[in-house]
Design a protein around this motif. Structure first.
Motif, short mmCIF file in Angstrom:
data_model
loop_
_atom_site.label_atom_id
_atom_site.label_comp_id
_atom_site.label_asym_id
_atom_site.label_seq_id
_atom_site.Cartn_x
_atom_site.Cartn_y
_atom_site.Cartn_z
N ASN A 2 0.84 -1.19 0.00
CA ASN A 2 0.00 0.00 0.00
C ASN A 2 0.88 1.25 0.00
N ILE A 3 0.48 2.23 -0.79
CA ILE A 3 1.24 3.48 -0.91
C ILE A 3 0.33 4.66 -0.59
N LEU A 4 0.85 5.60 0.17
CA LEU A 4 0.17 6.87 0.42
C LEU A 4 0.87 7.94 -0.39
N LEU A 5 0.12 8.64 -1.23
CA LEU A 5 0.64 9.72 -2.06
C LEU A 5 0.05 11.03 -1.55
N VAL A 6 0.91 11.95 -1.14
CA VAL A 6 0.47 13.21 -0.55
C VAL A 6 0.50 14.31 -1.60
N GLY A 7 -0.65 14.95 -1.85
CA GLY A 7 -0.71 16.07 -2.78
C GLY A 7 -1.94 16.00 -3.67
N ALA A 14 0.56 12.42 -12.08
CA ALA A 14 1.62 11.72 -12.82
C ALA A 14 2.32 10.69 -11.94
N LEU A 15 2.57 11.05 -10.69
CA LEU A 15 3.19 10.10 -9.77
C LEU A 15 2.29 8.90 -9.53
N ALA A 16 0.99 9.14 -9.32
CA ALA A 16 0.05 8.03 -9.10
C ALA A 16 0.02 7.09 -10.30
N TRP A 17 0.01 7.67 -11.49
CA TRP A 17 0.02 6.87 -12.72
C TRP A 17 1.26 6.00 -12.81
N LYS A 18 2.42 6.58 -12.50
CA LYS A 18 3.67 5.83 -12.60
C LYS A 18 3.79 4.81 -11.47
N LEU A 19 3.37 5.17 -10.27
CA LEU A 19 3.41 4.23 -9.15
C LEU A 19 2.50 3.04 -9.40
N ALA A 20 1.34 3.29 -10.00
CA ALA A 20 0.38 2.20 -10.25
C ALA A 20 0.93 1.19 -11.24
N ASP A 21 1.94 1.59 -12.00
CA ASP A 21 2.55 0.69 -12.98
C ASP A 21 3.55 -0.27 -12.35
N SER A 22 3.85 -0.07 -11.06
CA SER A 22 4.84 -0.90 -10.39
C SER A 22 4.28 -2.26 -10.02
N ARG A 23 5.10 -3.28 -10.14
CA ARG A 23 4.68 -4.63 -9.78
C ARG A 23 4.52 -4.80 -8.28
N TYR A 24 5.01 -3.85 -7.50
CA TYR A 24 4.94 -3.96 -6.05
C TYR A 24 3.64 -3.40 -5.47
N VAL A 25 2.92 -2.62 -6.25
CA VAL A 25 1.83 -1.81 -5.69
C VAL A 25 0.50 -2.55 -5.72
N GLY A 26 -0.17 -2.54 -4.56
CA GLY A 26 -1.52 -3.09 -4.48
C GLY A 26 -2.55 -1.97 -4.50
N ARG A 27 -2.46 -1.05 -3.53
CA ARG A 27 -3.42 0.05 -3.44
C ARG A 27 -2.67 1.35 -3.22
N ILE A 28 -3.19 2.40 -3.84
CA ILE A 28 -2.66 3.75 -3.65
C ILE A 28 -3.73 4.61 -3.01
N TYR A 29 -3.36 5.34 -1.97
CA TYR A 29 -4.24 6.33 -1.36
C TYR A 29 -3.68 7.71 -1.68
N VAL A 69 4.80 8.75 -0.41
CA VAL A 69 5.46 9.60 -1.40
C VAL A 69 4.87 11.00 -1.27
N VAL A 70 5.72 11.98 -1.06
CA VAL A 70 5.26 13.36 -0.84
C VAL A 70 5.50 14.17 -2.10
N GLY A 71 4.43 14.76 -2.64
CA GLY A 71 4.54 15.56 -3.84
C GLY A 71 4.93 17.01 -3.59
N PRO A 72 4.13 17.79 -2.84
CA PRO A 72 4.39 19.22 -2.71
C PRO A 72 5.43 19.56 -1.65
N GLU A 73 5.90 20.79 -1.71
CA GLU A 73 6.97 21.23 -0.83
C GLU A 73 6.52 21.53 0.60
N LEU A 74 5.28 22.01 0.77
CA LEU A 74 4.86 22.47 2.09
C LEU A 74 4.98 21.40 3.17
#
Length: 434
Positions: A2-7, A14-29, A69-74
């Motif tokens: 499971n992956i948490l994507l912040v942003g 774009a990050l979610a799209w590329k992460l979803a292509d990984s063989r390791y990923v089950g679910r993305i939040y 995975v953290v997207g924005p700078e704040l």
């Protein structure tokens, strides 16, 4: 896993799209995500603000998240990495101390000077009168930079000394950028083309991504106000092997070594904004994350597994990885709301979007400022989701091709199919190299 994507921007789509292509990923939040991330199979938007670090950490613990995975700078500048690491969670990005390279331009400039990394001269001011007096004594016009985070809009290029003083007043007295402009850099205005060089870093080792060129100005031919970025292309023809070698050994490696020596090892993506001057590459700024829109042209060129790379950065094993990049060219065009980067309306319906991520001709449509809304259809008594505008930069339309001419044609072909009231975009992204 499971992956948490912040942003919530196009970078995160774009990050979610590329992460979803990984063989390791089950679910993305995606927290909070946008109208685009909601459409990626296996990705769920969760309504948590990027500023709510404690709730993000608790969500990761409760949902067995194995990589964040953290997207924005704040959140990075606010210390989200430290918060997660204290809870034993794996997270991709620099800690709070290292993120000062972006969070404080005053800190970054002092760091560059301490470690002999090439950059222009600058004076740092916290009092308006002192800054104004200094500007009046200059022979050449400077660049004015808000030291803090200003959403990519805190760099001003005055056309006269009087305008420079008024811009200083707007930042330091009228608080145009809030607290970000209480400290201001009056900096040498370097001359030359700009280049964005991003590197994956594990604190000691680094791996370069293809260099990109961003288009900051709102209008064609680099006219109009600075924005967060109206488009980009990669790889830049300016980034010769010699230039990249210089950047790696005179800028990026000394930065990693310097941060480590100061007790703040840098892990994550380090983004160097450079100007290619007649004195060589000079650092304009550092960002502590993927750029936006640079991420939208760089990630489609990555052929390796993004999750493997990020885990290697987070656990210090990047030396054993060599990412593979496509030989194609990539172009992204930003479609923005009328009035951006100042005031603009939201809630405009968007039509002509592809059913999935990919438009006709192969272009990818990454959502930035969008949201989904249930729409009642009286004629059939049914409901469907409508995509509405919800920000200044609304969409990033990205295409790849065997050369820039092909990529430019494909990207603008997709742009022409998409419509919303007041849509604004540049018509010259990548055309100079096509």
């Amino acid at each position: 896993m499971n992956i948490l994507l912040v942003g919530s921007g196009a970078r995160e789509h774009a990050l979610a799209w590329k992460l979803a292509d990984s063989r390791y990923v089950g679910r993305i939040y995606a927290a909070p995500g946008n109208g685009g991330t909601a459409g990626i199979p296996g990705c769920t938007n969760v309504p948590i603000s990027v500023e709510d670090l404690q709730t993000l950490r608790l969500f990761a613990l409760d949902n067995q998240v194995e990589l964040t995975v953290v997207g924005p700078e704040l959140p990075l500048v606010s210390g989200v990495v430290d918060e997660f690491a204290a809870g034993g969670l794996t997270i991709f990005g620099p800690g709070k101390a290292a993120a000062q390279l972006e969070g404080s331009k005053a800190y970054s400039k002092a760091f560059l000077n301490r470690h002999g990394i090439p950059t222009g001269w600058a004076r740092i001011f916290s009092e308006f009168e002192d800054a104004a007096d200094f500007v009046h004594g200059l022979d050449d016009l400077p660049v004015l930079k808000a030291s803090g985070l200003a959403a990519g809009k805190g760099v001003l290029l005055p056309t006269s000394q009087d305008e420079a003083v008024e811009q200083l007043r707007a930042m330091m007295v009228d608080r145009r950028f809030g607290d970000a402009g209480t400290t201001v850099l009056v900096e040498e205005r370097l001359q030359g083309p700009e280049l964005s060089v991003l590197a994956f870093c594990d604190g000691e080792n680094l791996r370069l991504a293809p260099a990109a060129q961003d288009h900051k100005r709102l209008l064609d031919a680099d006219r109009g106000p600075n924005t967060g970025g109206m488009g980009a292309f990669a790889p830049s023809p300016l980034a010769t092997g010699e230039i990249l070698d210089t950047v790696e050994h005179q800028v990026l490696r000394p930065t990693l070594a310097g941060m480590a020596s100061e007790g703040a090892p840098y892990q994550g993506v380090l983004y160097a904004g450079l100007m290619l001057t007649d004195r060589g590459p000079m650092v304009l700024e550092f960002n502590c994350r993927f750029g936006d829109p640079e991420a939208q042209v760089i990630l489609p060129l990555l052929q390796s597994d993004l999750v493997e790379l990020m885990l290697a950065c987070a656990n210090g094993s990047l030396a054993g990885h060599e990412p593979v990049w496509s030989s194609e060219s990539a172009v992204t065009v930003v479609m923005a709301s009328d009035g951006y980067p100042d005031s603009y309306e939201t809630g405009k319906p968007i039509t002509g979007l592809p059913d999935g991520l990919t438009a006709s001709g192969g272009a990818l449509v990454f959502h930035a400022g969008t949201r989904l809304e249930d729409a009642h259809i009286p004629s059939v008594g049914d409901r469907e989701e409508t995509v509405l505008t919800d920000g200044g930069r609304v969409l990033s339309v990205t295409a790849t091709g065997e050369d820039f001419k092909t990529a430019v044609h494909s990207a603008y072909g997709a742009v022409e199919q998409i419509h919303f009231e007041g849509a604004v975009w540049r018509s010259d992204i990548g055309t100079r190299v096509a």
